[in-house]
Design a protein around this motif. Structure first.
Motif, short mmCIF file in Angstrom:
data_model
loop_
_atom_site.label_atom_id
_atom_site.label_comp_id
_atom_site.label_asym_id
_atom_site.label_seq_id
_atom_site.Cartn_x
_atom_site.Cartn_y
_atom_site.Cartn_z
N PRO A 92 0.56 -1.17 -0.15
CA PRO A 92 0.02 0.05 -0.12
C PRO A 92 0.66 1.21 -0.07
CG PRO A 92 -1.02 -1.45 1.55
CD PRO A 92 0.28 -2.09 1.01
N GLY A 93 1.93 1.32 0.46
CA GLY A 93 2.67 2.56 0.72
C GLY A 93 3.67 2.88 -0.66
N HIS A 94 3.68 1.88 -1.46
CA HIS A 94 4.69 2.15 -2.47
C HIS A 94 4.17 3.31 -3.55
CE1 HIS A 94 6.85 0.74 -6.19
NE2 HIS A 94 7.61 0.24 -5.15
N ALA A 97 1.85 2.01 -6.32
CA ALA A 97 0.67 1.25 -5.86
C ALA A 97 -0.80 1.89 -6.54
CB ALA A 97 0.71 1.34 -4.30
N ASP A 98 -1.48 1.07 -7.04
CA ASP A 98 -2.74 1.57 -7.44
C ASP A 98 -3.69 1.83 -6.09
OD1 ASP A 98 -3.64 -0.93 -6.39
OD2 ASP A 98 -4.12 -1.85 -8.36
N LYS A 99 -5.00 2.10 -6.59
CA LYS A 99 -5.99 2.56 -5.43
C LYS A 99 -6.12 1.61 -4.51
CE LYS A 99 -9.88 1.48 -8.22
NZ LYS A 99 -11.00 1.75 -8.77
N ASN A 100 -5.94 0.29 -4.86
CA ASN A 100 -6.27 -0.98 -4.03
C ASN A 100 -4.94 -1.31 -3.13
OD1 ASN A 100 -8.98 -1.12 -4.59
ND2 ASN A 100 -8.36 -2.27 -6.52
N GLY A 101 -3.77 -0.57 -3.48
CA GLY A 101 -2.38 -0.92 -2.93
C GLY A 101 -1.66 -1.98 -3.58
N TYR A 102 -2.18 -2.27 -4.67
CA TYR A 102 -1.30 -3.43 -5.46
C TYR A 102 -0.30 -2.68 -6.44
CZ TYR A 102 -4.37 -6.99 -3.45
OH TYR A 102 -4.94 -7.84 -2.82
N VAL A 103 0.84 -3.24 -6.31
CA VAL A 103 2.04 -2.87 -7.33
C VAL A 103 2.30 -3.75 -8.40
CG1 VAL A 103 4.40 -2.13 -7.59
CG2 VAL A 103 3.02 -1.50 -5.36
N SER A 104 2.30 -3.37 -9.67
CA SER A 104 2.86 -4.34 -10.68
C SER A 104 4.36 -4.83 -10.44
CB SER A 104 2.43 -3.67 -12.11
OG SER A 104 1.01 -3.71 -12.20
#
Length: 147
Positions: A92-94, A97-104
């Protein structure tokens, strides 16, 4: 027909294998080095590099008109980017990160890369052993002739 009909073919085949495995190890090293790169100049995460080999065949005449294909080594068919989707990791803090906190994240598995590196290095070692054995056979043949 023996391997001595065209002695350099043994060295050529092993040399092509050494070159191919060196390129593969370079791609693997690049994959490992970029396993955490989330933003490239192309946009998006790093994509795993894959090396594809192809056999080199040559026709040889045996007994007149009969043509047979002989293995003459290996070549690099291409280095491509993996078509696998990126790994979605919840951080989440990346900054990416997208709005849901996921990073590709890159589609690179360091464990798989290490297994591939071990296989490539063993293949490289096998080719160096072939070259060393061929050299020793040549030296022994010359020693027999000299006597």
């Amino acid at each position: 027909m023996s391997i001595f009909d065209k002695p350099l073919s043994v060295l050529d085949i092993s040399a092509s294998g050494l070159t191919a495995e060196r390129v593969k190890m370079g791609a693997i090293a690049s994959n490992i080095a970029n396993a955490q790169v989330t933003e490239t100049s192309d946009g998006g995460p790093y994509k795993r590099k894959e090396v594809e080999f192809a056999t080199v065949l040559s026709k040889s005449l045996i007994g007149g008109r009969n043509q047979k294909m002989r293995l003459n080594g290996v070549k690099i068919k291409g280095i491509t980017e993996s078509k696998q989707p990126p790994n979605m990791v919840h951080i989440p803090g990346h900054p990416q990160a997208d709005k849901n906190g996921y990073v590709s994240m890159p589609n690179v598995s360091v464990a798989k890369e290490m297994v591939d590196m071990i296989a490539a290095s063993r293949s490289y070692e096998a080719n160096t052993s072939v070259i060393a054995s061929f050299r020793k056979m040549g030296e022994r043949a010359l020693n027999i002739i000299r006597r």
